[in-house]
Enzyme design. Structure first.
Site, PDB file in Angstrom:
ATOM      1  N   THR A  23       0.828  -1.218   0.000  1.00  0.00           N
ATOM      2  CA  THR A  23       0.000   0.000   0.000  1.00  0.00           C
ATOM      3  C   THR A  23       0.859   1.263   0.000  1.00  0.00           C
ATOM      4  O   THR A  23       0.470   2.274  -0.597  1.00  0.00           O
ATOM      5  CB  THR A  23      -0.958   0.017   1.209  1.00  0.00           C
ATOM      6  OG1 THR A  23      -0.209  -0.165   2.412  1.00  0.00           O
ATOM      7  CG2 THR A  23      -2.001  -1.078   1.092  1.00  0.00           C
ATOM      8  N   ARG A  31      -9.235  -5.470   1.441  1.00  0.00           N
ATOM      9  CA  ARG A  31     -10.283  -5.480   2.467  1.00  0.00           C
ATOM     10  C   ARG A  31     -10.194  -4.315   3.443  1.00  0.00           C
ATOM     11  O   ARG A  31     -10.986  -4.237   4.369  1.00  0.00           O
ATOM     12  CB  ARG A  31     -10.229  -6.812   3.237  1.00  0.00           C
ATOM     13  CG  ARG A  31     -10.564  -8.015   2.361  1.00  0.00           C
ATOM     14  CD  ARG A  31     -10.386  -9.321   3.115  1.00  0.00           C
ATOM     15  NE  ARG A  31     -10.803 -10.455   2.300  1.00  0.00           N
ATOM     16  CZ  ARG A  31     -10.029 -11.049   1.397  1.00  0.00           C
ATOM     17  NH1 ARG A  31      -8.797 -10.595   1.202  1.00  0.00           N
ATOM     18  NH2 ARG A  31     -10.463 -12.064   0.689  1.00  0.00           N
ATOM     19  N   ASP A 101       2.330  -8.326  -7.782  1.00  0.00           N
ATOM     20  CA  ASP A 101       2.897  -7.104  -8.357  1.00  0.00           C
ATOM     21  C   ASP A 101       4.379  -7.182  -8.707  1.00  0.00           C
ATOM     22  O   ASP A 101       4.901  -6.305  -9.392  1.00  0.00           O
ATOM     23  CB  ASP A 101       2.650  -5.909  -7.426  1.00  0.00           C
ATOM     24  CG  ASP A 101       3.110  -6.154  -5.985  1.00  0.00           C
ATOM     25  OD1 ASP A 101       4.170  -6.786  -5.789  1.00  0.00           O
ATOM     26  OD2 ASP A 101       2.402  -5.712  -5.054  1.00  0.00           O
ATOM     27  N   HIS A 118       0.043 -16.591  -5.521  1.00  0.00           N
ATOM     28  CA  HIS A 118      -1.153 -16.281  -6.303  1.00  0.00           C
ATOM     29  C   HIS A 118      -0.839 -15.871  -7.740  1.00  0.00           C
ATOM     30  O   HIS A 118      -1.676 -15.301  -8.432  1.00  0.00           O
ATOM     31  CB  HIS A 118      -1.971 -15.185  -5.609  1.00  0.00           C
ATOM     32  CG  HIS A 118      -2.631 -15.658  -4.345  1.00  0.00           C
ATOM     33  ND1 HIS A 118      -3.229 -14.799  -3.445  1.00  0.00           N
ATOM     34  CD2 HIS A 118      -2.784 -16.904  -3.836  1.00  0.00           C
ATOM     35  CE1 HIS A 118      -3.727 -15.502  -2.429  1.00  0.00           C
ATOM     36  NE2 HIS A 118      -3.456 -16.777  -2.641  1.00  0.00           N
ATOM     37  N   CYS A 151      -6.356 -15.527 -27.381  1.00  0.00           N
ATOM     38  CA  CYS A 151      -5.046 -16.058 -27.717  1.00  0.00           C
ATOM     39  C   CYS A 151      -4.826 -15.993 -29.224  1.00  0.00           C
ATOM     40  O   CYS A 151      -5.680 -16.422 -30.009  1.00  0.00           O
ATOM     41  CB  CYS A 151      -4.934 -17.499 -27.230  1.00  0.00           C
ATOM     42  SG  CYS A 151      -3.372 -18.318 -27.648  1.00  0.00           S
ATOM     43  N   THR A 192      -1.000  -8.875   5.754  1.00  0.00           N
ATOM     44  CA  THR A 192      -1.991  -9.827   5.258  1.00  0.00           C
ATOM     45  C   THR A 192      -3.058 -10.046   6.316  1.00  0.00           C
ATOM     46  O   THR A 192      -2.757 -10.168   7.509  1.00  0.00           O
ATOM     47  CB  THR A 192      -1.353 -11.174   4.861  1.00  0.00           C
ATOM     48  OG1 THR A 192      -2.389 -12.140   4.602  1.00  0.00           O
ATOM     49  CG2 THR A 192      -0.418 -11.708   5.933  1.00  0.00           C
ATOM     50  N   SER A 193      -4.314 -10.102   5.886  1.00  0.00           N
ATOM     51  CA  SER A 193      -5.434 -10.323   6.800  1.00  0.00           C
ATOM     52  C   SER A 193      -5.474 -11.757   7.294  1.00  0.00           C
ATOM     53  O   SER A 193      -6.182 -12.065   8.258  1.00  0.00           O
ATOM     54  CB  SER A 193      -6.757  -9.989   6.099  1.00  0.00           C
ATOM     55  OG  SER A 193      -6.972 -10.884   5.016  1.00  0.00           O
TER      56      SER A 193
END
Length: 255
Positions: A23, A31, A101, A118, A151, A192-193
């Site tokens: 951030t 969230r 990122d 992820h 594609c 992280t939450s």
């Protein structure tokens, strides 16, 4: 922050990072009070695997959202740089990131020591033939008016190489992360939450293996009770101090 006695003797560190570490680089979390899902709950649909693959309108919204995403312009912040500096100091650091990122690598962390749980936004994957290509070519097509790019080889649906809601994480990646969590003396969970499984449960894997858990996060998490310390400071101020202490104590341990 206490005297950080939990840093004593630590030479192997696993760092689980989430959206909160980025951030300060201008990338909104998901969230938080100004998070992506908080501001626009309907946008979750564009990040859901079944909706993305079945609905061209959802894909159009997804690509439009990512076309102007702040992450393309973002630079690493003090937290990313502190982790890279800790690695350069000789501490064995492995980063398990939920972020897509690429800022850990951009800050100088060795790519082979960053496990992107992820996926990555810097590549596009064809859901048909599986071909992977750099994202910029596909985004250029979107900017030129191709709202639902396909594609060029097989005509299949293109997706950023990220894990969408409803899409399983790669089993080998999860197993690799569990081994890292179990063999590191300290697990740092940063920004992280700890609400998304199975990644959040890596904290339990670390603790069950007898390792220490320290959580750096603005809000309470489901794993706070397992931690030897919970730090509510921003990651950009907490991590440089933590990493400096780890580097100093690791250097003293090998003298």
């Amino acid at each position: 922050m206490n005297d950080m006695s939990w840093a004593d003797g630590v030479t192997r560190v696993a760092v689980l990072t989430g959206a909160g570490i980025s951030t300060d680089s201008g990338i909104p979390d998901y969230r938080g009070p100004s998070g992506v899902w908080t501001r626009d709950p309907a946008l979750v649909e564009a990040f859901t695997r079944d909706s993305f693959r079945s609905d061209p309108a959802v894909r159009t919204r997804f690509w439009r959202t990512y076309l102007g995403h702040a992450a393309w312009r973002a630079e690493p912040n003090a937290a990313h740089r502190a982790l890279a500096e800790l690695e350069r100091a000789g501490v064995a650091v492995r980063i398990l990131t939920q972020n897509v990122d690429g800022l850990h690598q951009k800050a100088g962390s060795s790519p082979r020591k960053v496990l992107e749980m992820h996926g990555t936004m810097h590549e596009v994957r064809c859901t048909g033939c599986g071909a992977r290509t750099p994202s910029d070519a596909t985004l250029a097509r979107v900017a030129a008016g191709d709202a639902d790019p396909r594609c060029l080889d097989c005509g299949g649906i293109l997706q950023l190489a990220v894990v969408l809601f409803g899409q399983h994480l790669d089993a080998d990646t999860v197993s690799h992360a569990e081994r890292i969590a179990a063999h590191s003396q300290l697990m740092l969970a940063v920004g992280t939450s700890l609400q998304v499984e199975p990644v959040a449960s890596l904290c339990a894997v670390a603790v069950n293996a007898g390792n220490r858990l320290v959580i750096v996060n603005r809000d309470p998490t489901p794993y706070d009770d397992l931690a030897v310390e919970v730090i509510r400071e921003p990651s950009g101020t907490a991590l440089p101090r933590i990493c400096a202490a780890l580097a100093t104590r690791a250097a003293s341990a090998v003298r």
